[in-house]
Design a protein around this motif. Structure first.
Motif, mmCIF file in Angstrom:
data_model
loop_
_atom_site.group_PDB
_atom_site.id
_atom_site.type_symbol
_atom_site.label_atom_id
_atom_site.label_comp_id
_atom_site.label_asym_id
_atom_site.label_seq_id
_atom_site.Cartn_x
_atom_site.Cartn_y
_atom_site.Cartn_z
ATOM 1 N N MET A 5 10.739 -0.221 4.948
ATOM 2 C CA MET A 5 9.740 0.332 4.865
ATOM 3 C C MET A 5 10.023 1.902 5.522
ATOM 4 S SD MET A 5 5.529 -0.167 5.868
ATOM 5 C CE MET A 5 5.418 -1.179 4.615
ATOM 6 N N VAL A 6 10.831 2.007 6.212
ATOM 7 C CA VAL A 6 11.455 3.071 6.857
ATOM 8 C C VAL A 6 11.874 4.109 5.755
ATOM 9 C CG1 VAL A 6 12.776 4.565 8.423
ATOM 10 C CG2 VAL A 6 11.714 2.186 9.217
ATOM 11 N N ALA A 7 12.675 3.783 5.022
ATOM 12 C CA ALA A 7 13.109 4.431 3.905
ATOM 13 C C ALA A 7 12.235 5.059 3.014
ATOM 14 C CB ALA A 7 14.046 3.522 3.008
ATOM 15 N N LYS A 8 10.738 4.636 3.005
ATOM 16 C CA LYS A 8 9.856 5.094 2.234
ATOM 17 C C LYS A 8 9.214 6.355 2.786
ATOM 18 C CE LYS A 8 8.958 0.608 -0.205
ATOM 19 N NZ LYS A 8 7.877 -0.417 -0.530
ATOM 20 N N VAL A 9 9.226 6.371 4.193
ATOM 21 C CA VAL A 9 8.702 7.520 4.879
ATOM 22 C C VAL A 9 9.198 8.618 4.651
ATOM 23 C CG1 VAL A 9 7.640 8.040 6.824
ATOM 24 C CG2 VAL A 9 7.444 5.655 6.520
ATOM 25 N N PRO A 10 8.862 9.942 4.202
ATOM 26 C CA PRO A 10 9.557 11.110 4.263
ATOM 27 C C PRO A 10 9.889 11.454 5.616
ATOM 28 C CG PRO A 10 7.449 11.328 3.200
ATOM 29 C CD PRO A 10 7.558 9.875 3.551
ATOM 30 N N PRO A 11 11.324 11.782 5.704
ATOM 31 C CA PRO A 11 11.854 12.427 7.057
ATOM 32 C C PRO A 11 10.801 13.350 7.857
ATOM 33 C CG PRO A 11 13.591 12.533 5.307
ATOM 34 C CD PRO A 11 12.120 12.088 4.572
ATOM 35 N N THR A 12 10.120 14.202 7.127
ATOM 36 C CA THR A 12 9.191 15.174 7.530
ATOM 37 C C THR A 12 8.277 14.424 8.610
ATOM 38 O OG1 THR A 12 8.166 15.372 5.774
ATOM 39 C CG2 THR A 12 9.890 16.977 5.825
ATOM 40 N N LEU A 13 7.709 13.299 8.064
ATOM 41 C CA LEU A 13 6.482 12.756 8.712
ATOM 42 C C LEU A 13 7.014 12.070 10.098
ATOM 43 C CD1 LEU A 13 4.637 11.344 5.965
ATOM 44 C CD2 LEU A 13 4.350 13.448 7.219
ATOM 45 N N LEU A 14 8.609 11.782 10.291
ATOM 46 C CA LEU A 14 9.163 11.018 11.348
ATOM 47 C C LEU A 14 9.240 12.028 12.722
ATOM 48 C CD1 LEU A 14 11.774 8.942 9.695
ATOM 49 C CD2 LEU A 14 9.553 8.158 10.217
ATOM 50 N N PRO A 15 8.675 11.544 13.904
ATOM 51 C CA PRO A 15 8.435 10.073 14.111
ATOM 52 C C PRO A 15 7.134 9.806 13.701
ATOM 53 C CG PRO A 15 8.709 11.477 16.266
ATOM 54 C CD PRO A 15 9.101 12.391 15.124
ATOM 55 N N TYR A 65 0.800 -1.111 -0.133
ATOM 56 C CA TYR A 65 -0.074 -0.086 -0.209
ATOM 57 C C TYR A 65 0.822 1.037 -0.113
ATOM 58 C CZ TYR A 65 -4.656 -2.127 0.978
ATOM 59 O OH TYR A 65 -5.686 -2.937 0.959
ATOM 60 N N THR A 66 0.309 2.491 -0.727
ATOM 61 C CA THR A 66 0.911 3.504 -0.631
ATOM 62 C C THR A 66 0.765 4.240 0.814
ATOM 63 O OG1 THR A 66 -0.880 4.793 -1.229
ATOM 64 C CG2 THR A 66 0.669 3.900 -3.115
ATOM 65 N N LEU A 67 1.452 5.308 1.000
ATOM 66 C CA LEU A 67 1.621 6.015 2.495
ATOM 67 C C LEU A 67 0.092 6.680 2.535
ATOM 68 C CD1 LEU A 67 3.233 6.635 4.966
ATOM 69 C CD2 LEU A 67 3.875 8.726 3.758
ATOM 70 N N PRO A 68 -0.653 6.995 1.696
ATOM 71 C CA PRO A 68 -1.945 7.572 1.899
ATOM 72 C C PRO A 68 -2.979 6.500 2.194
ATOM 73 C CG PRO A 68 -1.036 8.604 -0.129
ATOM 74 C CD PRO A 68 0.033 7.645 0.307
ATOM 75 N N GLU A 69 -2.693 5.260 1.513
ATOM 76 C CA GLU A 69 -3.614 4.163 1.833
ATOM 77 C C GLU A 69 -3.592 3.563 3.072
ATOM 78 O OE1 GLU A 69 -4.200 1.984 -2.724
ATOM 79 O OE2 GLU A 69 -2.276 2.064 -1.544
ATOM 80 N N LEU A 70 -2.320 3.395 3.576
ATOM 81 C CA LEU A 70 -1.888 3.019 4.937
ATOM 82 C C LEU A 70 -2.312 4.003 6.072
ATOM 83 C CD1 LEU A 70 1.786 1.532 4.530
ATOM 84 C CD2 LEU A 70 -0.532 0.311 4.887
ATOM 85 N N THR A 71 -2.240 5.105 5.729
ATOM 86 C CA THR A 71 -2.450 6.273 6.751
ATOM 87 C C THR A 71 -4.104 6.218 6.875
ATOM 88 O OG1 THR A 71 -0.674 7.417 6.264
ATOM 89 C CG2 THR A 71 -2.591 8.602 7.199
ATOM 90 N N GLN A 125 18.998 -3.227 12.595
ATOM 91 C CA GLN A 125 19.893 -2.021 12.943
ATOM 92 C C GLN A 125 20.148 -0.849 12.057
ATOM 93 O OE1 GLN A 125 20.997 -1.978 16.440
ATOM 94 N NE2 GLN A 125 21.309 0.137 15.895
ATOM 95 N N GLU A 126 20.170 -1.234 10.987
ATOM 96 C CA GLU A 126 20.510 -0.069 10.029
ATOM 97 C C GLU A 126 19.255 0.770 9.910
ATOM 98 O OE1 GLU A 126 21.243 -2.345 6.174
ATOM 99 O OE2 GLU A 126 23.537 -2.512 6.957
ATOM 100 N N ALA A 127 18.249 0.239 9.821
ATOM 101 C CA ALA A 127 16.848 0.900 9.939
ATOM 102 C C ALA A 127 16.521 1.668 11.257
ATOM 103 C CB ALA A 127 15.672 0.189 9.644
ATOM 104 N N LYS A 128 17.114 1.309 12.241
ATOM 105 C CA LYS A 128 17.117 1.819 13.568
ATOM 106 C C LYS A 128 17.825 2.927 13.580
ATOM 107 C CE LYS A 128 17.299 0.819 18.801
ATOM 108 N NZ LYS A 128 15.968 1.650 18.716
ATOM 109 N N ASN A 129 18.996 3.028 12.950
ATOM 110 C CA ASN A 129 19.857 4.152 12.757
ATOM 111 C C ASN A 129 19.361 5.118 12.349
ATOM 112 O OD1 ASN A 129 22.015 2.643 13.918
ATOM 113 N ND2 ASN A 129 22.979 2.111 11.828
#
Length: 552
Positions: free
Chosen positions: A132-142, A109-115, A160-164
């Protein structure tokens, strides 16, 4: 006077299958726990190792402890946005062990669909693959929900790479080092009342609604499936090849839950392709392969071209779309096994009907016979039973029928009436009790077994600046069953760029929902009150000219 449906003529064709299931309601996680003392019994086959039932149950208990420490409580929701994987099974049953409810969502699913779905479900936590973390725009984190990274087969490096990137996230592999959850911390479960799953479906409107399924709903449907396949099951251990996505109710029940219930080995494919399936088949010799017609077509063609031995496969229930006779015959010729069509819907966990998997004296095309413990009627618009051979709406009653739609009392009352689930599908029953679907009252499109709801696609199209009106229909497709076609009326003075519209759809819709062809028209056919005549467009679709196709 007793109705023909009360007489249950289908039972005469049951053979050794009992009319009713004989199964005690227990928490769904018991289907793993019951095998925990079988030291060397394999539960899941991975590329580099096998996981025993004993080890799997221990993993489930440790992940459950991680969820408890994260703050997940009984009756909370936990969203699983995962592909077919060891992590999915761990997270699914750990969620149930802490008394929470699984919300299984499509990772494509795209981000709008999941949201949209997450805002409705209001989960306490999300369990997602690291990528999946890489697909989320940094402006939406956390994100507004606690996140747990869960790599497919428990790879701590990728987590661990995603947790970084997302330091506040938890890692499922770290939870595997926790002690198992204490018995005192495992809440009591009422299998017939407590929700195990919130499974989103568009229902008849196309707006996603969560079907509320209890532990008993899901366990009962797995047990019904076990009884239906009993004559084909191995006296030692079966192997189930699962290539349909586990976030889909069909694969979840007839693949994962049934497989674990019978103590089978599960072979989990993240995505189906015939070449990878051939490798897994050669290595693991699966006996059961629940799938969709498109899978059987592709695997048949690949097997013939590469001299692939499919004879280990003894039984297949084909779901998600009608099974063409030619597909059935060709696959059975290669496997020497049985492949039959089943029928169901998310609201029924999902299976309600299936063709016999045992020898019968009478056969009829269609969806076959009702499952054990399943009452079925076909009714007219007034809710009155119709005679055998007459078309009416298929309604169902049984232990697999949902409790209702999540926070949608009005929609629930439209489909659950006096204990009966109104499917919205038009069907017939012959004198022998065999059922056939004649048409769908729903306007949904089935693309490779996935439900595509026209209204959802149209909503995206209406947001494109060049589109004035849009209508989406299904076009027959030899491989996918149906493909999505969009008719577009452009805004005045605008020449629509169909390539741009297609890119817009790619950004806002999962791949299987995206139209495969577009046609620009001056106007859409409408009724006297202005309602778009979708079915008229569907009839015209095969003859339409001037369309631009975007085939995958």
């Amino acid at each position: 006077m007793m109705s023909v449906y009360d007489q249950k003529p289908w039972v005469h064709h049951y053979g050794t299958v009992p009319e009713e299931i004989d199964c005690q309601p227990v928490p769904l996680y018991d289907i793993i726990a019951r095998w925990k003392n079988c030291d060397d019994r394999i539960a899941i086959v991975l590329e580099d190792k096998d996981v025993t039932y004993q080890a799997l149950w221990n993993m489930v208990q440790r992940v459950a402890e991680g969820l408890r420490r994260l703050g997940v409580k009984p009756r909370d929701r936990v969203a699983l946005i995962l592909p077919n994987s060891l992590a999915f099974v761990q997270a699914y049953f750990a969620t149930l062990l802490v008394g929470a409810t699984v919300v299984a969502l499509n990772p494509l699913y795209t981000l709008p669909e999941l949201t949209k779905l997450l805002q409705d479900a209001e989960p306490t936590a999300l369990i997602v693959p690291p990528e999946m973390v890489a697909k989320v725009p940094p402006t939406l984190l956390p994100l507004p929900w606690p996140v747990v990274m869960a790599s497919a087969n428990n790879d701590p490096k990728s987590e661990q790479e995603a947790k970084n990137v997302y330091p506040t996230a938890s890692m499922l592999t770290q939870w595997l080092d926790l002690p198992p959850i204490e018995d005192d911390d495992v809440p009591a479960i009422d299998p017939q009342k407590d929700l195990a799953l919130l499974q989103y479906t568009g229902g008849t409107t196309g707006w996603p609604k969560g079907a509320m399924l209890t532990h008993w709903n899901l366990l009962a449907n797995a047990e019904q499936s076990r009884l239906w396949m009993a004559n084909l099951l191995s006296p030692t251990q079966d192997t189930v090849l699962i290539a349909l996505p586990l976030f889909h109710a069909y694969a979840m029940t007839v693949g994962m839950n049934l497989g674990l219930l019978i103590g089978a080995r599960l072979v989990l494919m993240p995505r189906f392709n015939p070449e990878q399936a051939a490798l897994w088949i050669a290595r693991t010799k699966p006996t059961l392969f629940p799938g969709a017609p498109t899978m059987y077509v592709a695997l048949t063609q690949y097997a013939l071209a590469h001299d692939l031995d499919l004879t280990s496969i003894k039984g297949c229930i084909s779901g998600s779309a009608p099974l063409p006779r030619s597909v059935q015959e060709n696959f059975e010729k290669l496997t020497h096994g049985r492949i039959v069509e089943g029928y169901g819907l998310t609201e029924a966990s999902p299976v309600t009907h299936c063709q016999p998997l045992w020898p019968v004296d009478y056969q009829a095309p269609g969806i076959g016979l009702p499952y054990p413990s399943t009452a079925v009627r076909i009714v007219d618009n007034m809710g009155k039973d119709v005679e055998p051979g007459e078309v009416g709406e298929l309604i169902i009653q049984g232990p697999q029928v949902m409790q209702g739609y999540w926070r949608r009392p009005e929609e629930t009352s439209e489909v659950l009436k006096e204990g009966w689930l109104y499917t919205g599908d038009l069907a017939t029953m012959d004198q022998e009790g065999f059922f056939a679907i004649q048409d769908r009252k729903k306007d949904l499109i089935i693309y490779s077994g996935f439900n595509v709801y026209p209204r959802e696609v149209e909503e995206v199209l209406y947001h494109h600046p060049a589109v004035k009106e849009a209508c989406v229909v299904g076009v027959p497709d030899a491989y996918h069953g149906e493909r999505v076609k969009a008719y577009i009326v452009p805004k005045a003075g605008v020449t629509p760029d169909l390539e741009d519209i297609d890119r817009f759809c790619q950004q806002n819709l999962a791949s299987y929902k995206r139209p495969r062809s577009y046609q620009v028209v001056d106007q859409l056919p409408k009724s006297a009150i202005g309602k778009i005549l979708r079915r008229e467009l569907a009839r015209q679709a095969a003859e339409d000219q001037g369309e631009i196709a975007h085939e995958q």
